[in-house]
Design an enzyme around this catalytic site. Structure first.
Site, mmCIF file in Angstrom:
data_model
loop_
_atom_site.group_PDB
_atom_site.id
_atom_site.type_symbol
_atom_site.label_atom_id
_atom_site.label_comp_id
_atom_site.label_asym_id
_atom_site.label_seq_id
_atom_site.Cartn_x
_atom_site.Cartn_y
_atom_site.Cartn_z
ATOM 1 N N ARG A 112 0.841 -1.195 0.000
ATOM 2 C CA ARG A 112 0.000 0.000 0.000
ATOM 3 C C ARG A 112 0.878 1.248 0.000
ATOM 4 O O ARG A 112 2.087 1.147 0.167
ATOM 5 C CB ARG A 112 -0.954 0.006 1.205
ATOM 6 C CG ARG A 112 -0.253 0.078 2.539
ATOM 7 C CD ARG A 112 -1.282 0.181 3.680
ATOM 8 N NE ARG A 112 -0.591 0.309 4.952
ATOM 9 C CZ ARG A 112 -1.195 0.354 6.135
ATOM 10 N NH1 ARG A 112 -2.503 0.274 6.222
ATOM 11 N NH2 ARG A 112 -0.488 0.494 7.238
ATOM 12 N N ASN A 150 -4.427 8.777 4.078
ATOM 13 C CA ASN A 150 -4.339 8.047 5.347
ATOM 14 C C ASN A 150 -2.880 7.985 5.762
ATOM 15 O O ASN A 150 -2.022 7.600 4.964
ATOM 16 C CB ASN A 150 -4.866 6.616 5.211
ATOM 17 C CG ASN A 150 -5.020 5.934 6.564
ATOM 18 O OD1 ASN A 150 -5.811 6.374 7.407
ATOM 19 N ND2 ASN A 150 -4.253 4.884 6.791
ATOM 20 N N GLU A 151 -2.599 8.409 6.950
ATOM 21 C CA GLU A 151 -1.228 8.367 7.471
ATOM 22 C C GLU A 151 -0.209 8.762 6.404
ATOM 23 O O GLU A 151 0.681 7.970 6.046
ATOM 24 C CB GLU A 151 -0.903 6.995 8.049
ATOM 25 C CG GLU A 151 -1.652 6.718 9.326
ATOM 26 C CD GLU A 151 -1.083 5.544 10.108
ATOM 27 O OE1 GLU A 151 -0.371 4.706 9.531
ATOM 28 O OE2 GLU A 151 -1.331 5.481 11.325
ATOM 29 N N GLU A 306 -7.025 6.337 15.434
ATOM 30 C CA GLU A 306 -6.682 4.918 15.468
ATOM 31 C C GLU A 306 -5.918 4.564 16.731
ATOM 32 O O GLU A 306 -4.983 5.271 17.116
ATOM 33 C CB GLU A 306 -5.755 4.545 14.305
ATOM 34 C CG GLU A 306 -6.372 4.494 12.946
ATOM 35 C CD GLU A 306 -5.337 4.050 11.910
ATOM 36 O OE1 GLU A 306 -4.359 3.371 12.286
ATOM 37 O OE2 GLU A 306 -5.501 4.405 10.739
ATOM 38 N N TRP A 314 2.388 -5.644 13.470
ATOM 39 C CA TRP A 314 3.538 -5.186 12.684
ATOM 40 C C TRP A 314 4.845 -5.085 13.467
ATOM 41 O O TRP A 314 5.863 -4.738 12.911
ATOM 42 C CB TRP A 314 3.222 -3.851 12.003
ATOM 43 C CG TRP A 314 2.451 -2.840 12.817
ATOM 44 C CD1 TRP A 314 1.103 -2.606 12.732
ATOM 45 C CD2 TRP A 314 2.947 -1.922 13.806
ATOM 46 N NE1 TRP A 314 0.731 -1.600 13.606
ATOM 47 C CE2 TRP A 314 1.845 -1.166 14.276
ATOM 48 C CE3 TRP A 314 4.215 -1.668 14.342
ATOM 49 C CZ2 TRP A 314 1.970 -0.172 15.257
ATOM 50 C CZ3 TRP A 314 4.332 -0.681 15.323
ATOM 51 C CH2 TRP A 314 3.220 0.050 15.764
ATOM 52 N N GLU A 354 -3.224 -7.732 7.595
ATOM 53 C CA GLU A 354 -3.512 -7.332 8.978
ATOM 54 C C GLU A 354 -4.398 -8.355 9.695
ATOM 55 O O GLU A 354 -5.093 -8.029 10.653
ATOM 56 C CB GLU A 354 -4.098 -5.912 8.991
ATOM 57 C CG GLU A 354 -3.170 -4.960 8.230
ATOM 58 C CD GLU A 354 -3.335 -3.480 8.559
ATOM 59 O OE1 GLU A 354 -3.178 -3.125 9.739
ATOM 60 O OE2 GLU A 354 -3.595 -2.703 7.636
ATOM 61 N N PHE A 356 -3.689 -10.618 11.748
ATOM 62 C CA PHE A 356 -3.412 -10.831 13.170
ATOM 63 C C PHE A 356 -3.303 -9.531 13.961
ATOM 64 O O PHE A 356 -2.768 -9.497 15.063
ATOM 65 C CB PHE A 356 -2.195 -11.741 13.340
ATOM 66 C CG PHE A 356 -2.507 -13.122 12.835
ATOM 67 C CD1 PHE A 356 -3.376 -13.948 13.549
ATOM 68 C CD2 PHE A 356 -2.033 -13.562 11.612
ATOM 69 C CE1 PHE A 356 -3.739 -15.197 13.060
ATOM 70 C CE2 PHE A 356 -2.379 -14.805 11.114
ATOM 71 C CZ PHE A 356 -3.244 -15.638 11.837
ATOM 72 N N HIS A 357 -3.854 -8.468 13.393
ATOM 73 C CA HIS A 357 -3.975 -7.197 14.114
ATOM 74 C C HIS A 357 -5.345 -7.226 14.779
ATOM 75 O O HIS A 357 -6.356 -7.503 14.132
ATOM 76 C CB HIS A 357 -3.895 -6.052 13.103
ATOM 77 C CG HIS A 357 -3.802 -4.690 13.704
ATOM 78 N ND1 HIS A 357 -4.818 -4.135 14.462
ATOM 79 C CD2 HIS A 357 -2.820 -3.766 13.656
ATOM 80 C CE1 HIS A 357 -4.447 -2.912 14.842
ATOM 81 N NE2 HIS A 357 -3.233 -2.670 14.373
HETATM 82 C C1 GLA Z 1 -1.841 2.342 10.547
HETATM 83 C C2 GLA Z 1 -2.837 2.425 9.393
HETATM 84 C C3 GLA Z 1 -3.948 1.456 9.511
HETATM 85 C C4 GLA Z 1 -3.488 0.137 10.054
HETATM 86 C C5 GLA Z 1 -2.790 0.359 11.355
HETATM 87 C C6 GLA Z 1 -2.396 -0.921 12.047
HETATM 88 O O1 GLA Z 1 -2.175 3.136 11.597
HETATM 89 O O2 GLA Z 1 -3.367 3.711 9.225
HETATM 90 O O3 GLA Z 1 -4.516 1.301 8.240
HETATM 91 O O4 GLA Z 1 -2.633 -0.479 9.140
HETATM 92 O O5 GLA Z 1 -1.635 1.091 11.094
HETATM 93 O O6 GLA Z 1 -1.792 -0.680 13.285
#
Ligand code: GLA
Ligand code: ZN
Length: 724
Positions: A112, A150-151, A306, A314, A354, A356-357
């Site tokens: 991504r 996003n981020e 978040e 991760w 993700e 296992f998140h």
């Molecule tokens: C970041 C991303 C999310 C997700 C989280 C997982 O914050 O913005 O999409 O991948 O990490 O911790």
């Protein structure tokens, strides 16, 4: 003041990525969201491939249906523009949109954030998608917020492709006027780096050794500017069709992007925060990020976009949150000014990166302990309506400056350092002592604060020094910590003594750098891992006849500071207005990593501590390490070393004594944090023990019970006392 969409209770919910699920699951999700008290979800963050399955063909009906459904169920939408993850057709048809590393490797598709921030095609397509969404949903009553990208910069904070190189040149010419201007500022006459034409300039790609520091600093600024440009392009399109507020999710003190600049374009500040649960100081990380966000929001409410309900996937090792910690850290954000918490993600993935998140709905569904905690926090938040919009006031500020962090990273030496690390450590000292701190920029109005800490702001800013002087005149205790004021904003070293514009106020100047103690490093200055132990040194020295006679104070582990203990103790006693717990001076004060030769430039400077005649700083023994100069109603302090945690606490207590600053609530058991937010007193038990608190009166909004002097907090739990 409340969030622009004025929720009555704190916002609660998470990233909702419904493209992973069938229709039946979506219906169940909405039922479960209601059960958990969810009132806001972030939708579409990774939906570009579904929103625009082929270039120019938009499919938004599925989204419309979903937004309607959520709205009908009382769930508001933070609608993402989906541009953080461009679809496969873009990589296939327009491979030039893929980012390139410093080594010249172009990234592939399949993860991504694989976009070059300068790519005109990416920018145009992202803005068009944002525009499509805004036209279609910009007035929908359920869409209360726009979530752009996003981020930003999380994975790709720089790209070294030809397009970025071309844009970098344009940016440089605009900034410096000419190639000669660039040559001058970068100091290219050294190492034969002089440029004849603009086309010779490239991004700082992989190089044999250090890149030119001026080039690096401009590169940092340029990358920040380019990525911000992506956001602004989308924002402009949204603004054409929608008056809903916009945000993008920050990542705490993310060093690559100057969030202070970004904050100017945000209607709401939001943050992502993933403290490491196995670190005992994680609750401090929560506070640090939250205090930073409050500062970026300029006192307006912000919220957490978040966090995780439990573990992430991760890290190499992903510790779970302990029972209660999810709710406790959520309350802690509220205590530091947040008006809600969202999680990544609503339903835990069963496929993909993700899986296992943790999520709000874990793999085991309602049977899980996590689900139970999710519902419980939802119901707690519904009781915290009165807290929404309550302001938080701090008497103490720490200055955080992205440009100085970049300058520190770009300069080759004088130390492997981070201004952000230093700021965070001072923040921790204050947090441990129960003090609420604002994190402010160099442009802040400092006279609002009784204490201001300037932790290694490398760049000398004349206007900041003027503002600092005015604040001190009016009563502020200002503590400046080295390395501050070593360079101009263009990274030119100050001549004639460091501290530049602050010299007059502090009454001292720095004539020589004196570092470094090597003990704290895990690698030596050349980056070679340090394998020496005291034992191996001793054995080797049996045979090392020449080198064993050489003293190396610079390799010592610390720099003891000499203080007159009794005098210091008396100063504190005299000044402490209330008996907040005092740190014993027995263990002695210590600097580390760094020391300086400090010269007095004003006659009226008091010396509180000097470098001692043993340890790492013996060559500057007897010279000042901590000074204070009274000016007007306040004082300006200078610390010429990097203090360890214990020393910071002692120095803080001195400052606090002069400034008469007290913790919100004194005499709390170990592990219990108290924060005042408006009329509400947050009491947070971070410890593993039951905490018994005396002197607490008022209704606890969390339990609904009335505290009549005595309050019991189970391990990892919190109370919110209504003192209206
Ligand atoms: C970041 C991303 C999310 C997700 C989280 C997982 O914050 O913005 O999409 O991948 O990490 O911790
Ligand atoms: Zn690029």
């Amino acid at each position: 003041m409340t969030l622009p969409f004025a929720p009555k209770t704190p916002v609660y919910g998470g990233d909702y990525n419904p493209e992973q699920w069938d229709a039946g699951t979506v219906d169940e999700d909405i039922r479960l969201m209601r059960e958990a008290g969810v009132n806001l979800v972030s939708l579409g963050i990774f939906s570009w491939a579904r929103m625009e399955p082929e270039e120019g063909r938009y499919e938004l009906d599925w989204l419309a249906e979903l937004i309607d459904k959520l709205y009908a169920n009382g769930i508001m939408v933070d609608l993402a523009t989906g541009t953080a993850s461009p679809p496969a057709w873009m990589a296939e048809k327009h491979p030039e949109t893929l980012p390139v590393t410093a080594e010249g490797i172009r990234f592939g598709f399949g993860s991504r954030q694989q976009y070059c921030p300068s790519s005109p095609l990416y920018r145009r397509k992202a803005a068009e998608l944002a525009g499509e969404l805004a036209q279609r949903f910009g007035a929908h009553p359920g869409v209360v917020l726009w979530h752009i990208g996003n981020e930003y910069g999380c994975h790709i904070h720089e790209c070294f492709c030809e397009e970025c190189a071309a844009q970098f040149r344009i940016w440089l010419l605009e900034k410096h006027g000419s190639v000669d201007g660039i040559n001058k500022v970068w100091g290219t006459d050294f190492w034969s780096q002089r440029y004849g034409t603009i086309d010779q300039i490239t991004p700082p790609r992989a190089m044999p050794t250090f890149s030119n520091p001026g080039q690096m600093l401009d590169w940092r600024r340029f990358c920040n500017h380019q990525i911000l440009g992506c956001l602004l392009g989308e924002r402009e399109q949204i603004r054409k069709y929608s008056d809903r507020p916009v945000t993008t999710n920050f990542m705490g003190a993310f060093r690559w992007l100057d969030y202070r600049e970004w904050a100017r374009y945000m209607d709401v500040i939001t943050d992502d925060s993933y403290p490491e649960p196995s670190d005992p100081a994680s609750a401090c990380e929560v506070a640090w990020q939250a205090d930073l966000m409050r500062g970026l929001a300029g006192g307006k409410p912000w919220f957490l976009m978040e966090q995780t309900t439990s573990e992430v996937q991760w890290r190499t090792r992903n510790a779970s949150k302990r029972p209660g910690q999810y709710a406790l850290w959520s309350l802690e954000r509220l205590a530091h000014g947040a008006d809600g918490v969202l999680q990544f993600q609503w339903r835990q993935s069963i496929r993909g990166s993700e899986t296992f998140h943790a999520g709000m709905v874990p793999h085991a569904g309602k049977k899980s302990a996590t689900w139970h905690e999710v519902v419980e926090l939802g119901s707690t938040l519904q009781k915290l309506g009165p807290v929404v919009g309550a302001p938080q006031e701090a008497n103490v500020a720490i200055v955080l400056d992205w440009e100085s962090e970049w300058a520190t990273m770009s300069a080759v030496g004088p130390q492997d350092w981070s201004h952000f690390r230093l700021a965070r450590e001072w923040h921790r000292t204050l947090w441990e002592q129960g003090i609420t701190t604002d994190i402010v920029g160099t442009d802040a109005d400092l006279s609002r604060y009784t204490v201001v800490i300037v932790p290694g702001v490398l760049i000398d800013y004349r206007e900041f020094a003027q503002r600092a002087s005015r604040a001190v005149e009016r009563g502020t205790q200002l503590l400046v910590v080295t390395p501050t004021g070593l360079v101009t904003p263009e990274l030119e070293a100050l001549q004639g003594g460091y501290l530049g514009s602050l010299q007059a106020l502090l009454g001292v100047s720095v004539t020589d750098l004196y570092g470094l103690t090597a003990g704290v490093y895990e690698h030596d200055p050349m980056g070679v891992p340090r394998v020496h132990t005291e034992e191996s040194d001793a054995r080797d020295n049996l045979v090392n006849r020449l080198s064993r006679a050489v003293e190396v104070p610079g390799a010592a582990h610390s720099m003891p500071l000499a203080i007159d203990r009794d005098e210091l103790e008396r100063a504190r006693d005299r000044l402490m207005a209330v008996d907040s717990p005092k740190v014993s001076l027995r263990p002695g004060l210590r600097g580390q990593l760094w020391g300086e030769r400090v010269a007095m430039v004003q006659p009226d400077v008091e010396v509180f501590a000097t470098f001692a005649a043993s340890g790492g700083a013996i060559d500057v023994a007897g010279l000042p390490a901590l000074t204070r100069r009274a000016v007007g109603a306040g004082a300006a302090w200078y610390l010429a070393t990097d203090a360890d945690g214990f020393t910071r606490a002692v120095i803080w207590q001195l400052l606090a004594a002069y400034a008469r600053v007290h913790p919100a609530f004194a005499g709390l058991p170990d592990g219990v944090e108290a924060q005042e937010r408006g009329d509400f007193l947050f009491l947070l038990n971070h410890s593993d023990r039951v905490a018994e608190l005396a002197g607490i009166m008022g209704k606890d909004l969390v339990s609904g019970g009335e505290a009549t002097g005595h309050l019991v907090l189970p391990p990892r739990s919190g109370a919110v006392i209504d003192r209206r």
